[in-house]
Write an enzyme that holds these catalytic residues in place. Structure first.
Site, PDB file in Angstrom:
ATOM      1  N   TYR A  68      35.664  34.319  34.512  1.00 48.26           N
ATOM      2  CA  TYR A  68      36.435  33.218  35.087  1.00 48.26           C
ATOM      3  C   TYR A  68      35.561  31.983  35.281  1.00 48.26           C
ATOM      4  O   TYR A  68      35.945  30.864  34.898  1.00 48.26           O
ATOM      5  CB  TYR A  68      37.039  33.654  36.421  1.00 48.26           C
ATOM      6  CG  TYR A  68      37.927  32.607  37.059  1.00 48.26           C
ATOM      7  CD1 TYR A  68      39.220  32.384  36.588  1.00 48.26           C
ATOM      8  CD2 TYR A  68      37.474  31.850  38.138  1.00 48.26           C
ATOM      9  CE1 TYR A  68      40.037  31.431  37.172  1.00 48.26           C
ATOM     10  CE2 TYR A  68      38.287  30.890  38.724  1.00 48.26           C
ATOM     11  CZ  TYR A  68      39.563  30.685  38.241  1.00 48.26           C
ATOM     12  OH  TYR A  68      40.367  29.735  38.820  1.00 48.26           O
TER      13      TYR A  68
ATOM     14  N   LYS B 124      36.013  28.225  33.381  1.00 53.12           N
ATOM     15  CA  LYS B 124      36.195  26.976  34.121  1.00 53.12           C
ATOM     16  C   LYS B 124      35.021  26.020  33.909  1.00 53.12           C
ATOM     17  O   LYS B 124      35.211  24.791  33.894  1.00 53.12           O
ATOM     18  CB  LYS B 124      36.389  27.273  35.614  1.00 53.12           C
ATOM     19  CG  LYS B 124      37.673  28.042  35.920  1.00 53.12           C
ATOM     20  CD  LYS B 124      38.926  27.311  35.420  1.00 53.12           C
ATOM     21  CE  LYS B 124      40.200  28.009  35.844  1.00 53.12           C
ATOM     22  NZ  LYS B 124      41.419  27.305  35.383  1.00 53.12           N
TER      23      LYS B 124
END
Length: 246
Positions: free
Chosen positions: A151, A155
């Site tokens: 994750y 990002k």
């Protein structure tokens, strides 16, 4: 404050729940027409019923499917604003990360942003129209979080994609920015951070001592879409209570 969104047309991905759903509703309240994109038809149906307005156009497509996305979104018509909100967090310890989790996360959190943005930007350029794109990133793009290796990576890549998009699309009068929230109290956020011990560890790193509410993020998105931010592009805007300042 007048944002100048009335009469414009926006497309919001991940529109079925959380930040995306609230963004659709806020844009509609500001007078914009909204294309609401979700992979879950039931969420779109409830959104349309709840809002009770023909100004919201539901579109059901899985953004992880390149071919389906190209086919469906290429026919949505002129769009002035884009909010790339769709995303997923498949949390695994680094040594246990699977290929499936890696590929699925990057397909939705990064590749889909590029593809949808290409579709919308090409339409804006063909019309000679100015536009604005907001990518929903995270404080996790700039700080390591346990079990978030994939994750955080998606990002971090999204923040840099935002900057390159701003660089290349700026000459076409298209602004591109990212909003980087801390934990947001969506139903998913409440479920993931309801453990007081887990929440305290994060809250202790936030100077304001609280998590974000959905409207904190939505207000920032609307500002970045509006002409009130017409000299802002390539920015990553924290909505994090000061987390990234520590």
């Amino acid at each position: 404050m007048e944002l100048g969104l009335a009469g414009r047309r926006a497309l919001v991905t991940g529109a079925g729940k959380g930040i995306g759903r609230s963004t659709v509703q806020a844009l509609h309240a500001a007078g914009a027409r909204v294309v609401a994109v979700s992979r879950t038809q039931a969420d779109l149906d409830s959104l349309v019923r709840e809002t009770q307005c023909p100004g919201i156009e539901p579109v059901c497509v899985d953004l992880g499917n390149w071919e389906a996305t190209e086919k469906v979104l290429s026919s949505v018509g002129p769009v002035d604003f884009l909010v790339n909100n769709a995303g997923m967090a498949l949390l695994q310890p680094f040594l246990e990360v699977t290929k499936e989790a890696f590929d699925t996360s990057f397909d939705v959190n990064l590749r889909a942003v590029m593809q949808v943005s290409q579709i919308i930007a090409r339409g804006l350029i063909a019309r000679g129209a100015a536009g604005a794109i907001v990518n929903v990133s995270s404080q996790a793009s700039q700080r390591a979080v346990t079990n978030h290796s994939v994750y955080c990576s998606t990002k971090g890549a999204l923040d840099m994609l935002t900057k390159v998009m701003a660089l290349e699309l700026g000459p076409h009068k298209i602004r591109v920015n990212a909003v980087n929230p801390t934990v947001v109290m969506t139903p998913m956020g409440q479920a993931n951070w309801s453990d007081p011990h887990k929440a305290k560890a994060m809250l202790d790193r936030i100077p304001l001592g609280r998590f974000a509410e959905v409207e904190n993020v939505v207000d920032t998105i609307l500002f970045l879409l509006s002409d009130r931010s017409n000299m802002t592009t390539g920015a990553t805007v924290p909505v994090d209570g000061g987390f990234l300042a520590t």
